[in-house]
Motif scaffolding. Structure first.
Motif, PDB file in Angstrom:
ATOM      1  N   GLY A 145     -21.018  42.753 -45.058  1.00 18.78           N
ATOM      2  CA  GLY A 145     -19.545  42.923 -46.292  1.00 18.78           C
ATOM      3  C   GLY A 145     -19.283  43.844 -47.367  1.00 18.78           C
ATOM      4  O   GLY A 145     -18.207  44.321 -48.039  1.00 18.78           O
ATOM      5  N   CYS A 146     -20.531  43.790 -48.010  1.00 17.42           N
ATOM      6  CA  CYS A 146     -20.901  44.813 -48.558  1.00 17.42           C
ATOM      7  C   CYS A 146     -21.378  46.355 -49.044  1.00 17.42           C
ATOM      8  O   CYS A 146     -21.579  47.414 -50.150  1.00 17.42           O
ATOM      9  CB  CYS A 146     -21.192  43.676 -50.735  1.00 17.42           C
ATOM     10  N   VAL A 147     -21.506  46.669 -47.938  1.00 14.97           N
ATOM     11  CA  VAL A 147     -22.610  47.744 -47.769  1.00 14.97           C
ATOM     12  C   VAL A 147     -21.365  48.725 -47.741  1.00 14.97           C
ATOM     13  O   VAL A 147     -21.781  49.950 -48.397  1.00 14.97           O
ATOM     14  CB  VAL A 147     -23.105  47.859 -45.935  1.00 14.97           C
ATOM     15  N   ASP A 148     -19.974  49.381 -48.120  1.00 15.26           N
ATOM     16  CA  ASP A 148     -18.943  50.446 -48.807  1.00 15.26           C
ATOM     17  C   ASP A 148     -19.471  50.123 -49.960  1.00 15.26           C
ATOM     18  O   ASP A 148     -19.756  51.413 -50.632  1.00 15.26           O
ATOM     19  CB  ASP A 148     -18.161  49.326 -47.867  1.00 15.26           C
ATOM     20  N   ASN A 149     -19.511  49.310 -50.862  1.00 17.53           N
ATOM     21  CA  ASN A 149     -19.482  49.443 -52.309  1.00 17.53           C
ATOM     22  C   ASN A 149     -20.718  49.957 -52.116  1.00 17.53           C
ATOM     23  O   ASN A 149     -20.914  50.542 -53.159  1.00 17.53           O
ATOM     24  CB  ASN A 149     -18.625  48.296 -53.170  1.00 17.53           C
ATOM     25  N   TYR A 150     -21.863  49.411 -51.647  1.00 15.58           N
ATOM     26  CA  TYR A 150     -23.328  49.610 -52.309  1.00 15.58           C
ATOM     27  C   TYR A 150     -23.555  51.036 -51.685  1.00 15.58           C
ATOM     28  O   TYR A 150     -23.922  52.207 -52.736  1.00 15.58           O
ATOM     29  CB  TYR A 150     -24.317  48.799 -51.591  1.00 15.58           C
ATOM     30  N   ALA A 151     -22.609  51.613 -50.463  1.00 14.66           N
ATOM     31  CA  ALA A 151     -22.692  53.214 -50.169  1.00 14.66           C
ATOM     32  C   ALA A 151     -22.719  54.160 -51.761  1.00 14.66           C
ATOM     33  O   ALA A 151     -23.346  55.017 -51.771  1.00 14.66           O
ATOM     34  CB  ALA A 151     -22.742  53.717 -48.967  1.00 14.66           C
ATOM     35  N   ARG A 152     -21.172  53.820 -51.769  1.00 16.25           N
ATOM     36  CA  ARG A 152     -20.815  54.554 -52.736  1.00 16.25           C
ATOM     37  C   ARG A 152     -21.419  54.393 -54.220  1.00 16.25           C
ATOM     38  O   ARG A 152     -21.184  55.292 -54.817  1.00 16.25           O
ATOM     39  CB  ARG A 152     -19.470  54.560 -52.916  1.00 16.25           C
ATOM     40  N   LEU A 153     -21.525  53.032 -54.435  1.00 18.28           N
ATOM     41  CA  LEU A 153     -22.932  53.624 -55.747  1.00 18.28           C
ATOM     42  C   LEU A 153     -24.018  54.137 -55.453  1.00 18.28           C
ATOM     43  O   LEU A 153     -24.090  54.609 -56.600  1.00 18.28           O
ATOM     44  CB  LEU A 153     -22.822  52.181 -56.275  1.00 18.28           C
ATOM     45  N   GLN A 154     -24.637  53.774 -54.891  1.00 17.18           N
ATOM     46  CA  GLN A 154     -26.344  54.984 -54.631  1.00 17.18           C
ATOM     47  C   GLN A 154     -25.099  56.151 -54.061  1.00 17.18           C
ATOM     48  O   GLN A 154     -26.432  56.772 -54.983  1.00 17.18           O
ATOM     49  CB  GLN A 154     -26.421  54.436 -53.057  1.00 17.18           C
ATOM     50  N   ASP A 155     -24.866  56.586 -53.787  1.00 18.96           N
ATOM     51  CA  ASP A 155     -24.437  58.560 -53.656  1.00 18.96           C
ATOM     52  C   ASP A 155     -23.814  58.495 -55.098  1.00 18.96           C
ATOM     53  O   ASP A 155     -24.091  59.764 -55.971  1.00 18.96           O
ATOM     54  CB  ASP A 155     -22.682  58.776 -53.160  1.00 18.96           C
ATOM     55  N   LEU A 156     -23.061  57.996 -56.346  1.00 16.11           N
ATOM     56  CA  LEU A 156     -22.792  58.287 -57.308  1.00 16.11           C
ATOM     57  C   LEU A 156     -23.984  58.408 -58.053  1.00 16.11           C
ATOM     58  O   LEU A 156     -24.768  58.832 -59.374  1.00 16.11           O
ATOM     59  CB  LEU A 156     -21.976  57.531 -58.532  1.00 16.11           C
ATOM     60  N   ILE A 157     -24.928  57.494 -57.877  1.00 14.01           N
ATOM     61  CA  ILE A 157     -26.557  57.789 -58.465  1.00 14.01           C
ATOM     62  C   ILE A 157     -27.024  58.723 -58.436  1.00 14.01           C
ATOM     63  O   ILE A 157     -27.697  59.095 -58.960  1.00 14.01           O
ATOM     64  CB  ILE A 157     -27.121  56.105 -58.147  1.00 14.01           C
ATOM     65  N   GLY A 158     -27.469  59.540 -57.078  1.00  9.43           N
ATOM     66  CA  GLY A 158     -27.639  60.129 -56.342  1.00  9.43           C
ATOM     67  C   GLY A 158     -26.825  61.594 -57.022  1.00  9.43           C
ATOM     68  O   GLY A 158     -28.212  62.445 -57.889  1.00  9.43           O
TER      69      GLY A 158
END
Length: 304
Positions: free
Chosen positions: A74-87
């Motif tokens: 359910g939250c993979v979209d939010n986590y993927a965007r967050l990981q992109d910003l962390i990168g």
């Protein structure tokens, strides 16, 4: 007359231009940069703003999917965007000379390190839920999140759907998301008709539990817990395992054999002891003769 008009016009013109320049100056001061991702003045602060929004979105999603637990999918979209910003923190620089990364700029100049703690907190939620064991290949591609489910996750979902359809066909009711305090009329057909589908999903869950020693995705674990709760508590079905029946039978059989052995040994020992005691006894006339001889010996003169 014409000269005075030109003088008045010049003064008004100057006042108007002053107002225009003042408004333009105020607009430059308070104007936000047009690109929210990479503003010209400070790209790290722009990433910080997006990081704040992304982390807030992930935490809101995680809390809303805490019960029933559907955080991973359910939250993979939010986590993927967050990981992109962390990168981006390691790839973007805060200075023109490209010597200070945004990660260093945002994390290394304060003792609290709010950004570092926030990233650690979010990643700890994801890792402790073992979401990588059911979702792989998630990435942000131009704002679109692509991800895929593992083969075990797909098979488990299909087996869960088969079980839900069986329950629906047997009861005429949809399986609730959270089977707690569910007012149902006990239907004995559920335990017999849906036994195969329940054993299938339960055995498959045990299989992936043994295979994944590092942890099973919490989406799957929570779904299986509710399935077992529905099966055993709500519909009061019991799973009879032949191995358990054999263990119970052996646990009763062996003590019974031991008890019979000791009881039989006890009776045989008593009979043998009675037989030996009777053989040591003397006949009645022999006993009387022995008593008379003893008395004679006691009262006789030893010197005779």
């Amino acid at each position: 007359m014409t000269h005075e008009w030109h003088a008045v016009f010049t003064v008004n013109d100057i006042i108007m231009w002053k107002h225009l320049f003042f408004c333009f100056f105020i607009q430059l001061i308070y104007q936000n940069t047009g690109d929210p991702i990479y503003p010209v003045q400070n790209p790290c602060l722009a990433i910080l703003d997006r990081l704040s929004d992304a982390s807030s979105g992930f935490l809101n999603c995680a809390v809303s999917r805490a019960r029933p637990f559907k955080l991973c999918e359910g939250c993979v979209d939010n986590y993927a965007r967050l990981q992109d910003l962390i990168g981006l923190l390691d790839k973007t620089y805060s200075d023109v000379d490209r010597k200070i990364t945004c990660k260093r700029f945002l994390e290394s100049y304060d003792s609290i390190q709010i950004v570092a703690q926030l990233i650690s907190f979010v990643e700890n939620i994801w890792m402790s839920s073992y979401c990588d064991n059911c979702i792989t290949g998630y990435k942000d591609t131009n704002g679109t999140i692509d991800y895929s489910l593992t083969d075990d996750t797909k098979q488990f979902i299909q087996k869960k759907l088969n079980f839900d359809f069986c329950i629906f066909n047997a009861t005429g009711r949809m399986v609730p998301i959270i089977p707690i305090d569910l007012n149902v009329t006990l239907n004995t057909n559920v335990c017999s008709v849906c036994l195969t589908t329940y054993n299938s999903i339960n055995e498959f869950f045990l299989k992936i539990t043994q295979q994944n020693n590092n942890g099973v995705c919490m989406d799957i674990v929570d779904t299986m817990n509710y399935t077992r709760l529905l099966w055993s508590k709500i519909y009061e079905c019991r799973r009879h395992d032949p191995d358990y029946v054999a263990v119970i039978g052996i646990s009763f059989f062996i003590p019974t054999i031991v008890l019979v052995f000791y009881i039989s040994a006890l009776f045989k020992g008593e009979r043998k002891q009675m037989k030996l005691s009777r053989q040591k006894r003397l006949p009645p006339h022999s006993t009387t003769a022995a008593i008379v001889g003893a008395r004679t010996w006691l009262w006789s003169n030893p010197n005779e």
